[in-house]
Design a protein around this motif. Structure first.
Motif, mmCIF file in Angstrom:
data_model
loop_
_atom_site.group_PDB
_atom_site.id
_atom_site.type_symbol
_atom_site.label_atom_id
_atom_site.label_comp_id
_atom_site.label_asym_id
_atom_site.label_seq_id
_atom_site.Cartn_x
_atom_site.Cartn_y
_atom_site.Cartn_z
ATOM 1 N N HIS A 1 0.962 -1.342 0.004
ATOM 2 C CA HIS A 1 0.081 0.149 -0.390
ATOM 3 C C HIS A 1 0.210 1.429 -0.024
ATOM 4 O O HIS A 1 0.384 2.301 0.628
ATOM 5 C CB HIS A 1 -1.000 0.169 1.303
ATOM 6 C CG HIS A 1 -2.435 0.747 1.183
ATOM 7 N ND1 HIS A 1 -3.069 0.656 -0.015
ATOM 8 C CD2 HIS A 1 -2.786 1.397 1.872
ATOM 9 C CE1 HIS A 1 -3.550 1.817 -0.137
ATOM 10 N NE2 HIS A 1 -3.851 2.345 1.311
ATOM 11 N N HIS B 1 2.011 4.157 -0.941
ATOM 12 C CA HIS B 1 1.354 5.748 -1.775
ATOM 13 C C HIS B 1 3.060 6.494 -2.487
ATOM 14 O O HIS B 1 2.051 7.602 -3.728
ATOM 15 C CB HIS B 1 0.936 6.813 -0.940
ATOM 16 C CG HIS B 1 -0.876 6.271 -0.332
ATOM 17 N ND1 HIS B 1 -0.693 4.465 -0.270
ATOM 18 C CD2 HIS B 1 -1.845 6.929 -0.320
ATOM 19 C CE1 HIS B 1 -2.089 4.500 0.448
ATOM 20 N NE2 HIS B 1 -2.775 5.924 -0.018
ATOM 21 N N HIS C 1 -0.778 2.103 7.283
ATOM 22 C CA HIS C 1 -1.007 2.896 5.741
ATOM 23 C C HIS C 1 0.880 3.294 5.230
ATOM 24 O O HIS C 1 1.121 3.663 6.406
ATOM 25 C CB HIS C 1 -1.481 4.520 6.068
ATOM 26 C CG HIS C 1 -2.917 3.723 5.189
ATOM 27 N ND1 HIS C 1 -3.415 2.456 5.652
ATOM 28 C CD2 HIS C 1 -3.719 3.889 3.883
ATOM 29 C CE1 HIS C 1 -4.214 2.817 4.957
ATOM 30 N NE2 HIS C 1 -4.279 3.568 3.667
ATOM 31 N N GLU D 1 -8.674 -3.204 2.474
ATOM 32 C CA GLU D 1 -7.769 -2.214 3.016
ATOM 33 C C GLU D 1 -8.653 -2.702 4.497
ATOM 34 O O GLU D 1 -9.140 -1.366 5.181
ATOM 35 C CB GLU D 1 -8.241 -1.045 3.230
ATOM 36 C CG GLU D 1 -7.349 -0.036 1.261
ATOM 37 C CD GLU D 1 -6.594 0.896 1.354
ATOM 38 O OE1 GLU D 1 -6.666 1.681 2.199
ATOM 39 O OE2 GLU D 1 -7.316 1.631 0.658
ATOM 40 N N TYR E 1 -5.300 -6.123 2.996
ATOM 41 C CA TYR E 1 -4.330 -5.577 1.062
ATOM 42 C C TYR E 1 -3.870 -6.926 1.035
ATOM 43 O O TYR E 1 -2.612 -6.953 0.004
ATOM 44 C CB TYR E 1 -3.003 -4.987 1.894
ATOM 45 C CG TYR E 1 -3.682 -3.690 2.656
ATOM 46 C CD1 TYR E 1 -3.765 -3.801 3.897
ATOM 47 C CD2 TYR E 1 -3.720 -2.907 1.797
ATOM 48 C CE1 TYR E 1 -4.377 -2.306 4.164
ATOM 49 C CE2 TYR E 1 -4.343 -1.893 2.140
ATOM 50 C CZ TYR E 1 -4.347 -1.415 3.435
ATOM 51 O OH TYR E 1 -4.856 -0.334 4.029
ATOM 52 N N TYR F 1 -12.173 -0.010 1.208
ATOM 53 C CA TYR F 1 -11.909 -0.506 2.970
ATOM 54 C C TYR F 1 -12.915 -1.242 3.098
ATOM 55 O O TYR F 1 -13.648 -1.356 2.820
ATOM 56 C CB TYR F 1 -11.978 0.751 3.559
ATOM 57 C CG TYR F 1 -11.016 1.309 3.272
ATOM 58 C CD1 TYR F 1 -9.937 1.995 4.713
ATOM 59 C CD2 TYR F 1 -10.809 2.361 2.269
ATOM 60 C CE1 TYR F 1 -8.836 2.844 3.751
ATOM 61 C CE2 TYR F 1 -9.467 3.202 2.199
ATOM 62 C CZ TYR F 1 -8.853 3.622 3.674
ATOM 63 O OH TYR F 1 -7.447 4.349 2.749
HETATM 64 ZN ZN LIG Z 1 -5.609 3.506 2.623
#
Ligand SMILES: [Zn+2]
Length: 464
Positions: free
Chosen positions: A115, A117, A224, A374, A397, A404
């Motif tokens: 995950h 970003h 996260h 998530e 995940y 989510y």
């Molecule tokens: Zn997320």
């Protein structure tokens, strides 16, 4: 305990001491890695705020695989990726090809996403974020196709690498994850909630060769990979990328694999700079390193695996809602509305999504629960209560990051994880209130199939 029971226990211990290493060596383990850094520049994923493709790479992205096989040929392959989230289309294709080429069944293959970003857009995952032109679409599709090849390749190479191994497990803890569901007069916002639930557990699985040398370390954390924000345009693995790189630097020849746990409502705190990400990565790596140096619990064969794909219901919705949403001045809502209206037009409104629930158990020593989406931290905390006698790693995940996964509590409280995020995932709206119970019923079934007995959970108040 009676004297006789003590004698039996002492005998069992003596037998274990005598046979422990030999038993542990009945595992074969193999590891492999392939680079999955996208070509530059490339559209990144995770933040709606980004307005243009990436501007360089601060860290390569990797897919890594750990293959395990017992003396009876039962196997499990755990694949970790520095990616925002694999969509079902990719995982299904990889699983199908892996089954055909290497005879690894779906129930034995775990596909996890870190995950990050700071990673690339992955085919249709979070598609509502983007308004691609034809060239962008072509590049994203080409990367997705290449990614499938690379994931199949990494599984194959890990299986080729199988050699006698000794496994052991332990747990540590780091504290940089914070619950991000902040209660404000305007509802639950993404912020910092120091009183909200967290899970700072750092599970560690050590994989050593017959001579005791470290070959791989699998570790996880529920947070996260969002240390860096939407204003950051370089590709990399965020804190998890730094943690893996640091462990591989500190233990040359070792492959470090990061498993993303139930961090759906957890953020690093504070966040925002590359230095933060480095610092968290180093803290996590240092803790894993510390755990590796302690007396670990031997992990023995056999390998047992089970998977179930259950339908997860969305809350009821109607066509009129999306007809209205299609006229919204918001940038994203009309995109979601068009997807939903197209489904209505086709006579197949989106009422549910397939949801994989998987368990991989090694002896009676360690079980990896692999959940999709998530997953918020409540799931990990509840699994550890309900399967209290088991040494657990509860991963989120896995397989398909389709949205989510709120607990009943989070679902009722509302906010980004329960409701708004579903716009960007192109889902019709929140899950039904029953989401947590539906998933836990499946968790209990797959746990039972791999031999985990659900002990009666101790009362919540009595736990530390
Ligand atoms: Zn997320």
């Amino acid at each position: 305990m009676t004297t006789r029971a003590w004698t039996r226990r002492a005998l069992a211990l003596a037998l274990f001491m005598a046979c422990g290493p030999a038993l542990a060596a009945e595992f074969q383990a193999g590891v492999a890695r392939v680079k999955i850094t996208p070509p530059q520049p490339f559209w990144m994923s995770g933040y709606a705020a980004r307005t243009h493709p990436s501007e360089g790479v601060y860290q390569e992205l990797w897919a890594k695989a750990l293959a395990l096989r017992d003396s009876e040929g039962h196997q499990a392959v755990l694949v970790t990726t520095d990616l925002i989230g694999l969509p079902r289309a990719i995982s299904d294709e990889v699983a199908e090809r892996v089954r055909g080429r290497f005879k690894v069944e779906r129930q034995s293959l775990v596909l996890n996403s870190s995950h990050t970003h700071c990673g690339p857009a992955v085919r249709k995952n979070l598609a509502v974020l983007y308004d691609f032109n034809e060239e962008d679409r072509r590049r994203v599709d080409a990367y997705g196709a290449e990614l499938v090849d690379r994931l199949v390749e990494v599984v194959g190479r890990a299986l080729e690498d199988l050699a006698p191994a000794q496994l052991a497990a332990g747990h540590g803890s780091v504290g940089f994850a914070v619950n991000r569901r902040e209660f404000t007069p305007e509802g639950v916002k993404i912020g910092v909630n120091p009183k909200g639930p967290v899970d700072h557990d750092v599970p560690v699985l050590k994989v050593a060769g017959k001579d005791g040398s470290l070959r791989a370390v699998l570790f996880g954390y529920a947070c996260h990979n969002t240390t860096l924000g939407g204003d950051f345009y370089q590709i990399g693995g965020d804190y998890a990328g730094f943690a893996q790189a640091e462990l591989e630097r500190a233990h040359p020849g070792t492959t470090a694999l990061f498993l993303m746990l139930c961090g759906g409502d957890q953020n690093p705190n504070p966040r925002g700079t590359l230095e933060h990400a480095q610092r968290y990565g180093q803290a996590l790596a240092a803790e894993v390193g510390r755990v590796l140096g302690t007396a670990l619990l031997p992990v023995r064969p056999p390998v047992r695996t089970a998977v179930e794909v259950i339908p997860l219901e969305f809350a009821p919705h109607d066509r009129a809602t999306f007809e209205q949403e299609a006229t919204s001045p918001d940038k994203y809502r009309p995109r979601r509305a068009r997807l939903m209206l197209a489904a209505y037009d086709a006579g197949q409104p989106v009422r549910q999504t397939p949801y994989p629930v998987q368990a991989v158990r090694l002896g009676a020593d360690l079980t990896v629960l692999a959940l999709a989406g998530e997953v918020v931290v409540d799931y990990a905390l509840r699994a550890k209560r309900e399967l209290a006698g088991e040494n657990l790693i509860v991963a989120g995940y896995c397989h398909d990051v389709m949205g989510y996964i709120p607990s009943r509590r989070v679902r009722q409280e509302g906010g980004y994880e329960a409701v708004d995020s579903m716009i960007y995932y192109g889902q019709p709206g929140p899950f039904a209130d029953s989401v947590e119970e539906t998933i836990f019923a499946a968790v209990r079934r797959v746990a039972e199939r791999v031999g985990v007995v659900a002990a009666p959970a101790p009362p919540v108040a009595s736990r530390p």
